[in-house]
Design an enzyme around this catalytic site. Sequence first.
Site, PDB file in Angstrom:
ATOM      1  N   TYR A 257     -12.249  -1.761  -3.938  1.00 52.88           N
ATOM      2  CA  TYR A 257     -12.777  -1.888  -2.572  1.00 52.88           C
ATOM      3  C   TYR A 257     -14.305  -1.760  -2.514  1.00 52.88           C
ATOM      4  CZ  TYR A 257      -8.287  -2.146  -0.124  1.00 52.88           C
ATOM      5  OH  TYR A 257      -7.072  -2.564   0.368  1.00 52.88           O
TER       6      TYR A 257
ATOM      7  N   ASN B 182      -1.948   0.221   6.851  1.00 51.44           N
ATOM      8  CA  ASN B 182      -1.460  -1.058   7.391  1.00 51.44           C
ATOM      9  C   ASN B 182      -0.639  -1.860   6.365  1.00 51.44           C
ATOM     10  OD1 ASN B 182      -3.542  -1.871   5.781  1.00 51.44           O
ATOM     11  ND2 ASN B 182      -4.771  -2.765   7.419  1.00 51.44           N
TER      12      ASN B 182
ATOM     13  N   LYS C  69       0.818  -1.217   0.000  1.00 47.82           N
ATOM     14  CA  LYS C  69       0.000   0.000   0.000  1.00 47.82           C
ATOM     15  C   LYS C  69       0.858   1.276   0.000  1.00 47.82           C
ATOM     16  CE  LYS C  69      -3.986  -2.169   2.269  1.00 47.82           C
ATOM     17  NZ  LYS C  69      -4.919  -2.087   3.438  1.00 47.82           N
TER      18      LYS C  69
ATOM     19  N   GLU D 290      -9.716 -10.703  -7.780  1.00 48.33           N
ATOM     20  CA  GLU D 290      -8.766  -9.589  -7.586  1.00 48.33           C
ATOM     21  C   GLU D 290      -7.555  -9.720  -8.524  1.00 48.33           C
ATOM     22  OE1 GLU D 290      -9.960  -8.768  -2.892  1.00 48.33           O
ATOM     23  OE2 GLU D 290      -7.911  -9.400  -3.375  1.00 48.33           O
TER      24      GLU D 290
ATOM     25  N   HIS E  91      -2.325  -5.443   1.505  1.00 43.58           N
ATOM     26  CA  HIS E  91      -3.636  -6.064   1.277  1.00 43.58           C
ATOM     27  C   HIS E  91      -3.409  -7.502   0.854  1.00 43.58           C
ATOM     28  CE1 HIS E  91      -7.625  -6.951  -0.427  1.00 43.58           C
ATOM     29  NE2 HIS E  91      -6.941  -7.556  -1.380  1.00 43.58           N
TER      30      HIS E  91
HETATM   31  P1  IDP Z   1      -8.057  -6.562   5.752  1.00 43.53           P
HETATM   32  O1  IDP Z   1      -7.194  -5.655   4.900  1.00 43.53           O
HETATM   33  O2  IDP Z   1      -7.317  -7.055   6.968  1.00 43.53           O
HETATM   34  O3  IDP Z   1      -8.707  -7.674   4.970  1.00 43.53           O
HETATM   35  P2  IDP Z   1     -10.659  -5.231   5.735  1.00 43.53           P
HETATM   36  O4  IDP Z   1     -11.672  -5.331   6.834  1.00 43.53           O
HETATM   37  O5  IDP Z   1     -10.926  -5.983   4.471  1.00 43.53           O
HETATM   38  O6  IDP Z   1      -9.230  -5.643   6.354  1.00 43.53           O
HETATM   39  O7  IDP Z   1     -10.483  -3.684   5.404  1.00 43.53           O
HETATM   40  C1  IDP Z   1      -9.844  -3.264   4.230  1.00 43.53           C
HETATM   41  C2  IDP Z   1      -8.905  -2.127   4.552  1.00 43.53           C
HETATM   42  O8  IDP Z   1      -9.668  -1.003   5.007  1.00 43.53           O
HETATM   43  C3  IDP Z   1      -7.920  -2.386   5.704  1.00 43.53           C
HETATM   44  O9  IDP Z   1      -6.788  -3.130   5.332  1.00 43.53           O
HETATM   45  C4  IDP Z   1      -7.567  -0.988   6.126  1.00 43.53           C
HETATM   46  O10 IDP Z   1      -6.632  -0.355   5.245  1.00 43.53           O
HETATM   47  C5  IDP Z   1      -8.932  -0.283   5.989  1.00 43.53           C
HETATM   48  N1  IDP Z   1      -9.694  -0.315   7.252  1.00 43.53           N
HETATM   49  C6  IDP Z   1     -10.289  -1.389   7.826  1.00 43.53           C
HETATM   50  N2  IDP Z   1     -10.927  -1.057   8.972  1.00 43.53           N
HETATM   51  C7  IDP Z   1     -10.712   0.277   9.114  1.00 43.53           C
HETATM   52  C8  IDP Z   1     -11.117   1.230  10.119  1.00 43.53           C
HETATM   53  O11 IDP Z   1     -11.798   0.902  11.092  1.00 43.53           O
HETATM   54  N3  IDP Z   1     -10.708   2.522   9.933  1.00 43.53           N
HETATM   55  C9  IDP Z   1      -9.962   2.917   8.849  1.00 43.53           C
HETATM   56  N4  IDP Z   1      -9.577   2.051   7.886  1.00 43.53           N
HETATM   57  C10 IDP Z   1      -9.940   0.751   8.021  1.00 43.53           C
HETATM   58 MG    MG Z   2     -10.043  -7.506   3.371  1.00 48.59          MG
END
Ligand code: IDP
Ligand code: MG
Length: 140
Positions: free
Chosen positions: A51, A114, A11, A128, A117
Amino acid sequence: MTVQRTLSILKPDATERNLTGAINAMLEEAGFRIVAQKRVHLSEKQAGAFYAVHKERPFYGELVSYMMSGPVVVQVLEREDAVAKYRDIMGATNPANAAEGTIRKRFAESIERNSVHGSDSADNAATEIKFFFSDCEIVG
Ligand code: IDP
Ligand code: MG
């Protein structure tokens, strides 16, 4: 479990801090083969479409803005049980909850920034991978 492929994205927070090599080293160390890879700068339309599954979630708008804020590296990773094994080495979405030794524990800045992905199921991995790569761009 047979050899499988998953879609990975390094990312914008990772490209910004010049971490793509360090993350790739962790992936190769963990037995993944990087069978396709390219650096791209997503448009709003592309980030929003990728997304779309999160459209209804409160963080969707910010997530799309973040994912188009800088370049990303999209990759196809291959190994046995790749989808689950990559989720393991990524670590929890929120780095505060990520286990020692995971990519997010080591590099993530926040629940949003984070670093990586990874597809969450074999079906989503197929969708994807198709979103970013044609068959001839994947060299196993
Ligand atoms: P994942 O990446 O661990 O699968 P997902 O729930 O699919 O997590 O969420 C996609 C992305 O959205 C996350 O990797 C993160 O960058 C962002 N995200 C998820 N939850 C939050 C939140 O509560 N606040 C802000 N960004 C979030
Ligand atoms: Mg996810």
